[in-house]
Design a protein around this motif. Sequence first.
Motif, PDB file in Angstrom:
ATOM      1  N   LEU A 163       0.892  -1.291  -0.099  1.00 61.61           N
ATOM      2  CA  LEU A 163       0.226  -0.055  -0.017  1.00 61.61           C
ATOM      3  C   LEU A 163       0.869   1.410  -0.004  1.00 61.61           C
ATOM      4  N   PRO A 164       0.385   2.415  -0.767  1.00 57.36           N
ATOM      5  CA  PRO A 164       1.262   3.547  -0.648  1.00 57.36           C
ATOM      6  C   PRO A 164       1.504   4.138   0.693  1.00 57.36           C
ATOM      7  N   SER A 165       2.650   4.901   0.865  1.00 54.59           N
ATOM      8  CA  SER A 165       2.989   5.370   2.277  1.00 54.59           C
ATOM      9  C   SER A 165       1.946   6.654   2.324  1.00 54.59           C
ATOM     10  N   THR A 166       1.038   7.042   1.854  1.00 56.57           N
ATOM     11  CA  THR A 166       0.049   8.052   2.050  1.00 56.57           C
ATOM     12  C   THR A 166      -1.117   7.786   2.395  1.00 56.57           C
ATOM     13  N   VAL A 167      -1.407   6.248   2.498  1.00 62.46           N
ATOM     14  CA  VAL A 167      -2.700   5.576   2.923  1.00 62.46           C
ATOM     15  C   VAL A 167      -2.978   5.519   4.402  1.00 62.46           C
ATOM     16  N   GLU A 168      -4.243   5.887   4.749  1.00 62.35           N
ATOM     17  CA  GLU A 168      -4.594   5.565   6.217  1.00 62.35           C
ATOM     18  C   GLU A 168      -5.701   4.488   6.150  1.00 62.35           C
ATOM     19  N   ILE A 169      -5.627   3.457   7.026  1.00 64.56           N
ATOM     20  CA  ILE A 169      -6.960   2.432   6.890  1.00 64.56           C
ATOM     21  C   ILE A 169      -7.513   2.873   8.203  1.00 64.56           C
ATOM     22  N   ARG A 170      -8.811   3.076   7.985  1.00 62.54           N
ATOM     23  CA  ARG A 170      -9.812   3.424   8.739  1.00 62.54           C
ATOM     24  C   ARG A 170     -11.170   2.371   8.831  1.00 62.54           C
ATOM     25  N   ASN A 171     -10.928   1.435  10.013  1.00 61.41           N
ATOM     26  CA  ASN A 171     -12.156   0.218   9.613  1.00 61.41           C
ATOM     27  C   ASN A 171     -12.027  -0.201   8.086  1.00 61.41           C
ATOM     28  N   ASN A 172     -13.138  -0.023   7.531  1.00 58.90           N
ATOM     29  CA  ASN A 172     -13.247  -0.719   6.004  1.00 58.90           C
ATOM     30  C   ASN A 172     -12.923   0.446   5.235  1.00 58.90           C
ATOM     31  N   SER A 173     -12.124   1.381   5.286  1.00 58.11           N
ATOM     32  CA  SER A 173     -11.990   2.500   4.513  1.00 58.11           C
ATOM     33  C   SER A 173     -10.520   2.556   4.367  1.00 58.11           C
ATOM     34  N   ILE A 194      -8.300   5.952   3.376  1.00 58.30           N
ATOM     35  CA  ILE A 194      -8.163   7.229   3.037  1.00 58.30           C
ATOM     36  C   ILE A 194      -6.619   7.707   2.268  1.00 58.30           C
ATOM     37  N   PHE A 195      -6.598   8.218   1.276  1.00 52.47           N
ATOM     38  CA  PHE A 195      -5.377   8.668   0.458  1.00 52.47           C
ATOM     39  C   PHE A 195      -5.287  10.161   0.999  1.00 52.47           C
ATOM     40  N   LYS A 196      -4.165  10.408   1.766  1.00 58.31           N
ATOM     41  CA  LYS A 196      -3.833  11.676   1.971  1.00 58.31           C
ATOM     42  C   LYS A 196      -3.035  12.481   0.969  1.00 58.31           C
ATOM     43  N   GLY A 197      -3.071  13.807   1.027  1.00 56.84           N
ATOM     44  CA  GLY A 197      -2.641  14.554   0.169  1.00 56.84           C
ATOM     45  C   GLY A 197      -3.197  14.314  -1.357  1.00 56.84           C
ATOM     46  N   ALA A 198      -2.112  15.006  -2.311  1.00 55.13           N
ATOM     47  CA  ALA A 198      -2.666  14.946  -3.825  1.00 55.13           C
ATOM     48  C   ALA A 198      -2.324  13.490  -4.396  1.00 55.13           C
ATOM     49  N   VAL A 199      -3.183  13.275  -5.485  1.00 54.41           N
ATOM     50  CA  VAL A 199      -3.127  12.082  -6.319  1.00 54.41           C
ATOM     51  C   VAL A 199      -1.948  11.959  -6.993  1.00 54.41           C
ATOM     52  N   THR A 200      -1.155  10.833  -6.975  1.00 55.11           N
ATOM     53  CA  THR A 200      -0.083  10.502  -7.714  1.00 55.11           C
ATOM     54  C   THR A 200      -0.172   9.381  -8.397  1.00 55.11           C
ATOM     55  N   TYR A 201       0.869   9.056  -9.539  1.00 52.64           N
ATOM     56  CA  TYR A 201       0.772   7.864 -10.227  1.00 52.64           C
ATOM     57  C   TYR A 201       1.045   6.851  -9.147  1.00 52.64           C
ATOM     58  N   GLU A 202       1.620   6.844  -8.020  1.00 53.89           N
ATOM     59  CA  GLU A 202       1.918   5.888  -7.147  1.00 53.89           C
ATOM     60  C   GLU A 202       0.654   5.243  -6.560  1.00 53.89           C
ATOM     61  N   LEU A 203      -0.414   5.637  -6.847  1.00 53.85           N
ATOM     62  CA  LEU A 203      -1.730   5.104  -6.160  1.00 53.85           C
ATOM     63  C   LEU A 203      -2.387   4.255  -7.001  1.00 53.85           C
TER      64      LEU A 203
END
Length: 499
Positions: free
Chosen positions: A286-296, A298-307
């Motif tokens: 998983l990308p370093s900017t992602v946060e797991i909240r229960n069943n979601s 959450i992608f922090k910051g701007a969208v990049t090709y890494e996602l």
Amino acid sequence: FCVCVGWMDGACIHCLVAGDGQSVQMDSIKSGFVGSQVELRCIFVNSNPPVKISQVTWQKFLNGTKQNVAIANPSLGVSVLPPFKERVTFKQAAVRHRTPSLEDTTIMFSNLRLSDEAAYICEYTTFPAGNRENMVNLTVFARPLTRMTLTTPTIVARPQKRKMTVATCLSANGKPQSVIKWDTRLKGEATFQETQNANGTVTVRSNYVVVPSRETHKQKLTCIVTYRNERITDSVVLNVQYEPEVKIEGFDGNWYLNRQDVSLTCNTDANPPVTVYQWKLLNGSLPSTVEIRNNSLIFKGAVTYELAGTYVCDATNGIGTRTGLVEVNITEFPNNPPPGGREIPQEQHNAGAVIGGAVGGVVLLAAAATLLFVFLRRRQRTFKGDYSTKKQVFGNGYSKAGGLPAHPPIPNNLQYPDDSDDEKKPAQIAVTGGFEASERDFDRDAEDLKRPYFTVDEGESQDYDERTLAFQYNPGPDVADDMVSQTDGSVISKKEWYV
């Protein structure tokens, strides 16, 4: 006389005795339910003069056998025999008096039993007329015990998709027997079974069979029992447990660079509810900017090709684990819909292209026609001589070879053919500067001057007739200003070439 009221194997087994002037009035049929009370009417119609009633006897007649139930005697009183003693009484109190009145000897049957079903005879003994009697048929009904149950408190949907009985509808000990039907939206089938009991009742059982699944959960199942004219219903709601049904939402197909606030949600439909969610990225982490909240996610910051990639969600409940996935693509620019939020159908694109092509074709054809017209128009006004040979022609239609030869004077009035060039007429032939009018001493016929111009091939030396001016042409450096030298040594007049 005798009236037969009982038959067996084609023979009369009981005959009611009747006589002139006396009769016994009774109902022919009576019925009641088990545990209820029923009245069996018996009234003696005496004659005039009346006869003397010596005794009244109630008898149970079953399968050709008579059994005494109750006796009323004017002298001895009333007697009810077992097993009816606690349940049979005479309705009229006067029957129980010391000086009884026996014209109405109706009895009350309470707490009916199935064994009470039989024919009952009311017999009057009179003097001097003899015996008078009548009979009533008693039918005893048994209301069934109806219930509906789930075969098991928990119904589990298995991947093997096997059929199983989910509910049972029972109508027990009914007389007569019941009819069972099912009312439900479930796609299943019902089985039926009937059992004849020793006491004459019937038990009906029906099972409902389905393949448990997510679709059968919370479905209502109703059993309808019809007993005589009654309608009895009972319902249950199925509780089916099944593995999670997983769907990842959040990717709208328009994730572009620098877009903010994007997320993925793992939505599930499960019974019991999902207890564990696990996210992963297929063929990666998983990308370093992602946060797991229960069943979601959450992608922090701007969208990049890494996602970009395939995201997988594993959902687990008490029955099992199921997986859902979504393919996320990242674009450089947003896919903005047209104004109004509606996409233009492909048919409109095609129609626009066809119309545009047609208009462009018409414009192109019009431009080509215009150019062709201008070109042909200019050709009509262009030099009419032969440029394939080396010739030198002046704008006035005469060849040059150092000077203009003597020629007869020009007549005052000359007639030119209609197809001659305007610039070849006498008014245009006149020149100024190096040629004087006196030098044009033309005295020949006007017919010789009707030709608009003359040509002389270069290097040609031969005799010509009197209407042709012939010169031995030797091009030199002294070329007129309106002449253009050619690579082969010839010169051509600008006026005739570019007009």
